[in-house]
Design an enzyme around this catalytic site. Structure first.
Site, mmCIF file in Angstrom:
data_model
loop_
_atom_site.group_PDB
_atom_site.id
_atom_site.type_symbol
_atom_site.label_atom_id
_atom_site.label_comp_id
_atom_site.label_asym_id
_atom_site.label_seq_id
_atom_site.Cartn_x
_atom_site.Cartn_y
_atom_site.Cartn_z
ATOM 1 N N TYR A 28 0.616 -1.295 0.088
ATOM 2 C CA TYR A 28 0.220 0.179 0.176
ATOM 3 C C TYR A 28 0.653 0.909 -0.474
ATOM 4 C CZ TYR A 28 -3.358 3.403 1.445
ATOM 5 O OH TYR A 28 -4.313 4.886 1.725
ATOM 6 N N ASP A 50 9.293 2.521 0.063
ATOM 7 C CA ASP A 50 8.244 3.233 0.576
ATOM 8 C C ASP A 50 8.706 2.980 2.041
ATOM 9 O OD1 ASP A 50 6.234 4.203 1.855
ATOM 10 O OD2 ASP A 50 4.797 3.798 0.274
ATOM 11 N N LYS A 82 3.939 8.856 8.723
ATOM 12 C CA LYS A 82 3.926 8.315 9.600
ATOM 13 C C LYS A 82 5.307 8.499 11.197
ATOM 14 C CE LYS A 82 1.195 5.128 8.180
ATOM 15 N NZ LYS A 82 0.924 3.948 7.436
HETATM 16 C C1 LIG Z 1 0.527 4.516 5.710
HETATM 17 C C2 LIG Z 1 1.620 4.792 4.469
HETATM 18 C C3 LIG Z 1 0.817 5.621 3.554
HETATM 19 C C4 LIG Z 1 0.033 6.322 3.573
HETATM 20 O O1 LIG Z 1 0.586 7.215 4.631
HETATM 21 P P1 LIG Z 1 -0.815 8.569 4.671
HETATM 22 O O2 LIG Z 1 0.257 9.064 5.680
HETATM 23 O O3 LIG Z 1 -1.863 7.431 5.217
HETATM 24 O O4 LIG Z 1 -1.113 9.248 3.432
HETATM 25 C C5 LIG Z 1 2.039 4.813 2.526
HETATM 26 N N1 LIG Z 1 2.378 3.973 2.566
HETATM 27 C C6 LIG Z 1 2.770 2.695 3.336
HETATM 28 C C7 LIG Z 1 4.248 2.102 3.617
HETATM 29 C C8 LIG Z 1 2.011 3.125 4.134
HETATM 30 O O5 LIG Z 1 1.976 2.330 5.374
#
Ligand SMILES: *Cc1c(COP(=O)(O)O)cnc(C)c1O
Length: 430
Positions: free
Chosen positions: A144, A239, A267
């Site tokens: 994701y 990511d 995060k």
């Molecule tokens: C949470 C998440 C996102 C998206 O971040 P948001 O702040 O919710 O837009 C993107 N990549 C990864 C791996 C994530 O866990």
């Protein structure tokens, strides 16, 4: 446990907010429950609006590595807000945060702050396409990367939870350049590069996927992605929105010794406030406006309060021994659950990488999205509900990571293990 006020608020919420929540997985539909409304957090605990206490393993889906309401974060936010909530002009603290991240994360020479992980991945992909002058992107099923149009195909997190293969509202033209491959599959990646190599702008990957449950990369898989992207002149994007500052200050790239071209963060670097970031080689980052032509902007980007929360969090993490303590607690939790499984003669899969773990309700080996889908999600729902009744708040989906924070101590871990044992024992009988 009574949750009368939660139920009341949820009923009201359904009238004014789609599904009653501002982000889908919060609705707890996958675990056949109503969401719990929370009043406050204290260290490893959440307290709901009815006064019930829970040990929290959601930790705001990752950001709260220090636990709830950490005094340094509160102080940072308080003093920053007294100086003003937003200027729309640079502050020194943004530079301090950028320097701190650059010194910690091997691939980052220059970095741009944004407001969410979604913005970070969206911008990194735009930049990779501009830099390579190519269109195609490889991503992996079950990973994701936020709700970016082009990446909303066979994605993890809420899409995995609710079985949404692709989102309506995204024209197929926008996903036409997205190639979806199984994670950990060397052969498929090789095949696709042989066929489309010259057209591939980038491979984007969660180096340790956590949005289909925690799945470690196979030995050499990340190194293989590094080599094949280099061979074809494509960029490698990690990511690390979850793994950044979670698997150590250098994230997964340091832990696995594989350096991507671009890195997305979020995060933890916002300490519980909305922050994201993307960074990498200066040569690539210099294409971003106003230094270069690739446009990306944000009214509240680098917001002083968010930056203060991020700085306070990262400074705590940089203290010696932090990750040893954190991982030790996660290890204790893993050990306790493993013993419970053995004792009860259950063969469910338990994965842990650093302070993230997932108990998969399947006996099959879990190496990618397809194998993760072999889990018994009905059983997980039962498990989740019973854990909640025992005062343990887990992510309300089989396909998410449990996060251990620095506020989780032996006492909380022991209580959790005891609850896991009792609940699994009861489930086995039923
Ligand atoms: C949470 C998440 C996102 C998206 O971040 P948001 O702040 O919710 O837009 C993107 N990549 C990864 C791996 C994530 O866990």
């Amino acid at each position: 446990m009574e949750r009368i006020r939660s139920q009341l608020f949820y009923k009201k919420a359904l009238e004014v907010i789609p599904g009653g929540v501002n982000s889908p997985v919060r609705a707890c539909k996958a675990v056949k429950a109503d969401p719990v409304f929370f009043e406050r957090g204290e260290g490893a605990y959440l307290i709901d609006v009815d006064g019930n206490r829970y040990i929290d393993y959601v930790c705001s889906w990752g950001p709260l590595i220090l636990g709830h309401a950490h005094p340094e974060v509160i102080a940072g936010v308080y003093f920053a807000s007294k100086r003003g909530t937003s200027f729309g002009a640079p502050t020194w603290q943004e530079v301090e945060l950028a320097e701190l991240i650059k010194n910690a994360v091997p691939s980052i020479e220059k970095i741009r702050l944004v407001n969410s992980g979604t913005e970070a991945t969206m911008s990194a992909i735009r930049l990779a396409r501009a830099y390579t002058n190519r269109k195609k992107i490889i991503k992996f099923e079950g990973c994701y990367h936020g709700h970016v149009d082009a990446l909303l195909v066979k994605a993890g997190s809420g899409l995995a939870t609710f079985g949404i293969p692709a989102s309506p509202g995204v024209p197929e033209e926008l996903t036409a350049h997205t190639l979806n491959l199984p994670f950990n599959d060397f052969e498929k990646v090789k095949e696709v590069f042989e066929k489309f190599g010259e057209e591939i702008a980038a491979v984007i990957v969660e180096p340790v996927p956590a949005n289909m449950g925690v799945i470690p990369p196979k030995e050499g898989f990340l190194k293989f992605l590094r080599e094949i992207t280099q061979q074809y002149g494509s960029l490698l994007i990690f990511d690390e929105v979850i793994t950044g500052f979670r698997l150590g200050v250098g994230g997964a790239q340091e832990a696995y010794g594989v350096i991507p071209d671009l890195t997305c963060l979020g995060k933890i670097i916002g300490g519980g406030l909305p922050v994201g970031a993307y960074g990498g080689k200066a040569e690539i980052m210099n294409l971003v406006a106003p230094e270069g032509p690739v446009y990306q902007a944000g009214t509240l980007s680098g917001n002083p309060i968010a930056v203060a929360a991020g700085l306070a969090t990262l400074k705590e993490l940089l203290k010696p021994g932090t990750y040893e303590r954190l991982n030790l607690m996660a290890e204790l939790l893993e050990k306790g659950i493993r013993e419970a499984l053995e004792d009860l003669d259950l063969n469910y899969r338990l994965h842990r990488v650093g302070s993230m773990l997932t108990l998969f309700f399947t006996e099959k080996e879990v190496i990618d999205f397809e194998t993760a889908l072999s889990c018994d999600t009905h059983l997980f729902a039962e498990f989740w509900q019973r854990m909640l009744e025992k005062g343990v708040y887990l992510p309300p989906s089989q396909f998410e990571a449990w996060f251990v924070s620095l506020a989780h101590k032996e006492k909380e871990i022991e209580k959790t293990v005891e609850a896991v044992y009792k609940v699994l024992k009861k489930l086995r009988k039923d």
